[in-house]
Structure formats: C-alpha cells, structure tokens
Enzyme design. Structure first.
Site, short mmCIF file in Angstrom:
data_model
loop_
_atom_site.label_atom_id
_atom_site.label_comp_id
_atom_site.label_asym_id
_atom_site.label_seq_id
_atom_site.Cartn_x
_atom_site.Cartn_y
_atom_site.Cartn_z
N ARG A 132 12.37 49.25 29.14
CA ARG A 132 11.11 49.55 29.82
C ARG A 132 9.96 49.15 28.90
O ARG A 132 9.99 49.40 27.69
CB ARG A 132 11.00 51.04 30.18
CG ARG A 132 11.91 51.46 31.33
CD ARG A 132 11.50 50.83 32.64
NE ARG A 132 12.35 51.20 33.76
CZ ARG A 132 13.42 50.53 34.16
NH1 ARG A 132 13.80 49.45 33.49
NH2 ARG A 132 14.12 50.92 35.20
N GLU A 137 3.42 46.23 35.77
CA GLU A 137 4.15 45.17 36.46
C GLU A 137 3.65 45.09 37.90
O GLU A 137 3.41 46.13 38.51
CB GLU A 137 5.66 45.46 36.46
CG GLU A 137 6.26 45.43 35.07
CD GLU A 137 7.77 45.67 35.06
OE1 GLU A 137 8.36 45.82 36.15
OE2 GLU A 137 8.35 45.69 33.97
N HIS A 194 10.99 40.80 34.99
CA HIS A 194 11.81 41.99 35.26
C HIS A 194 12.94 41.66 36.24
O HIS A 194 13.04 42.23 37.34
CB HIS A 194 10.98 43.14 35.80
CG HIS A 194 11.64 44.48 35.60
ND1 HIS A 194 10.96 45.67 35.63
CD2 HIS A 194 12.95 44.81 35.36
CE1 HIS A 194 11.80 46.67 35.43
NE2 HIS A 194 13.02 46.17 35.26
#
Length: 321
Positions: free
Chosen positions: A240, A269, A288
């Site tokens: 993360r 994000e 991601h």
C-alpha cells in the site's frame, strides 16, 4: 418479481470495463438488475448522486472510499460487497450503525507475489528502458543488475512475503526479514534470517514491502529508514502506498540516495498526471495491477454474485465482523 421490485445492483470501480465479461452476471436476473460503473472515485456529493439509487454495491478493494459521510447519504444501500476479506476504505462501524451488511470474497493468492517479482526483475534489469530503446530503433543502453548472491530484504513476512522469500531463494539470494511482530523462530520456518529494522534496510540489495496498511505501518518506511539503504539498493512496493513516506522517497530518488524504486501502489490513486513518479528515470511505476489478473477477477466477481444470492436468501456468507 416485477421490474420495480428488482434489486438495483452497481458494480463499481470497473476501471478497465472488464467486469461484465469475466463471469456470467445473468444468474442475478431473477433478483436484480446489474449496472457496471467505470468512473474513478469522486467527491462525496458526486458519489452520492452516482450511487443513491442502488440497493447493492460491489466494489474493488480500496479503490473507492466508503466513509460515514458517504454511507450516511445512501439510505437505500443495504449490501456492500468487496473483493477480498479486508478493505480499509470501508468504515465498518458506520456501515453497521446504518444497517448495511458488508461481505467479502476470497482472492487468487499468486497474483500479487508474481507481480512483485516481475517488478524486481524489471527494475534490476532495466527492462522498460531496454525495451523502449529497441522500440525506438536503438540497442543495448546499459548493464543490468544481478540477483544471485545478493540480499533480499522483506518488510513483512506474511502470506505474500513468504512467497517472495521462496522466489528469492530460488534465485540464489540471501533472504532477510523484519516486522514488528516477526520472530526469529517464525522467520526460520521459511528459511529466512530475522534481523532488526535497521539491519534490514542497511543490508538489502532489494527491499520489498509486504505489510498490511494500519496506523502502525503507515509511514514506517520514512526518511531515516531510506537513509539506511545502500545507494545501489532498490525499493519495491506492491503493498500500500501510505506505508512509505512518499515525500521522503521522492527526495531519496531525486538525489540518487538509492538506485531506484519499483512501485505499484500510491496515495492517492489513480496517480495524478503530474506526479513525479510518472516521470523519474529511476522509477518503474505500474497502475496498481498486482491483483488485476483474470483468475483474481473471476474469483472476486463470482463470489460477489454468491454473496448477493446468499444475502437475498436471508443467509449471508463471508460477512465482515
């Protein structure tokens, strides 16, 4: 069941527009009408307008924030289903107070470790730079790094960290690990050497982050920890974004205090268009995608359907505590 009485079901966070084709959603036709939403997260008012007509919302893990401000303005929402059995973006106490059931799914366990190792190989061998040179008509542009005989540091020896340890061992690397809960005995069970936090950062040629984001882990890779790293070392993060102090990492990369970083996670994000990570030549950045695989999405969405069916039948499964 009439059209009016059908559940209104939203599949949120479908950024790649793939959810509709991964599994067969028509099995829900008898109880609900499914819509696929592809927009990125927005401000609370926009999210309320987007979601206020839905009884059930399916979400990807930690893409959209469901805090009390949003949940309290969705009186029709009765079931929130997330990919995975953990989602820090959902305010579970608020959901419980508001009578919103939260359920989860299993996940495909190999996706994130495989992505992590791809990033390790990519950054140490400069695969993107070499591939771009070839695409642009050039040829070799530098020397790749080696993994055999080097030290792999793992920050967090959980389920994913253990996979990375196995991969490192298969490549002939010395593997060390640290986290606040790790013991020498538990590390030894995986053939890994337990070291202190400082020793982990000082000794690692490749340091891979595999902690769960929590108040305790937030910012644990700070300026001091980065200062301990070798100037030839690489930092990898598929866990993360907030686990790393972003400003400190940017500073270390800009001043070449470490060789580079390979990153798949950020805060926020999606990553802003003008963010330094998009442009730095010693950063390998991906959007991601550690869990964005066919097997994982099939697991997520098929079990989301099961969760909806079970909840509708009065016997919810995979319920968050």
């Amino acid at each position: 069941m009439t059209e009016h009485s059908l559940l209104q079901i939203a599949v949120l966070d479908d950024w790649q527009s793939v959810a509709n084709n991964v599994v067969d959603w028509t099995v829900l036709d008898a109880i609900g009408k499914v819509r696929f939403l592809h927009e990125f997260p927005a401000d609370t008012a926009s999210m309320v307008a987007r979601l206020e007509s839905f009884d059930v919302v399916c979400v990807m893990r930690e893409r959209t924030l469901f805090n009390e401000a949003l949940l309290s303005q969705l009186p029709r929402l009765k079931l929130l289903v997330t990919g995975g059995m953990r989602n820090a973006a959902i305010d579970l106490p608020a959901a419980a107070r508001l009578g919103i059931q939260v359920c989860g799914t299993d996940s495909y366990k190999n996706a994130a470790p495989e992505m992590t190792w791809a990033l390790i190989m990519g950054i140490t061998r400069n695969l993107v730079g070499e591939a771009n040179s070839l695409r642009e008509g050039g040829w070799q542009i530098g020397l790749g790094g080696d993994l055999y005989g080097k030290t792999l540091g793992i920050l967090g020896l959980g389920s994913i960290g253990k996979w990375i340890a196995r991969y490192g061992q298969a490549f002939g690397m010395r593997v060390i690990a640290w986290s606040e809960n790790l013991t020498a005995e538990r590390a030894a069970e995986s053939g890994v050497t337990y070291v202190s936090k400082q020793a982990l950062f000082e000794q690692a040629d490749v340091l891979s982050v595999h902690l769960v984001l929590s108040d305790r882990s937030r910012g644990i890779v700070d300026a001091q920890a980065l200062s301990w790293m070798k100037p030839t070392a690489y930092l990898i993060n598929t866990a993360r974004g907030p686990i790393i102090d972003e400003a400190a990492l940017i500073n270390a990369l800009q001043h070449r205090r470490i060789a580079g970083a390979a990153l798949d996670v950020y805060e926020p994000e999606p990553l802003p268009a003008d963010h330094p990570f998009r442009h730095m030549d010693n950063v390998l950045a991906t959007p991601h995608i550690g869990y964005v695989t066919e097997n994982n999405y099939r697991t997520f969405f098929s079990q989301m359907i099961e969760d909806i069916q079970a909840w509708h039948g009065g016997k919810p499964i995979r319920v968050f505590d």
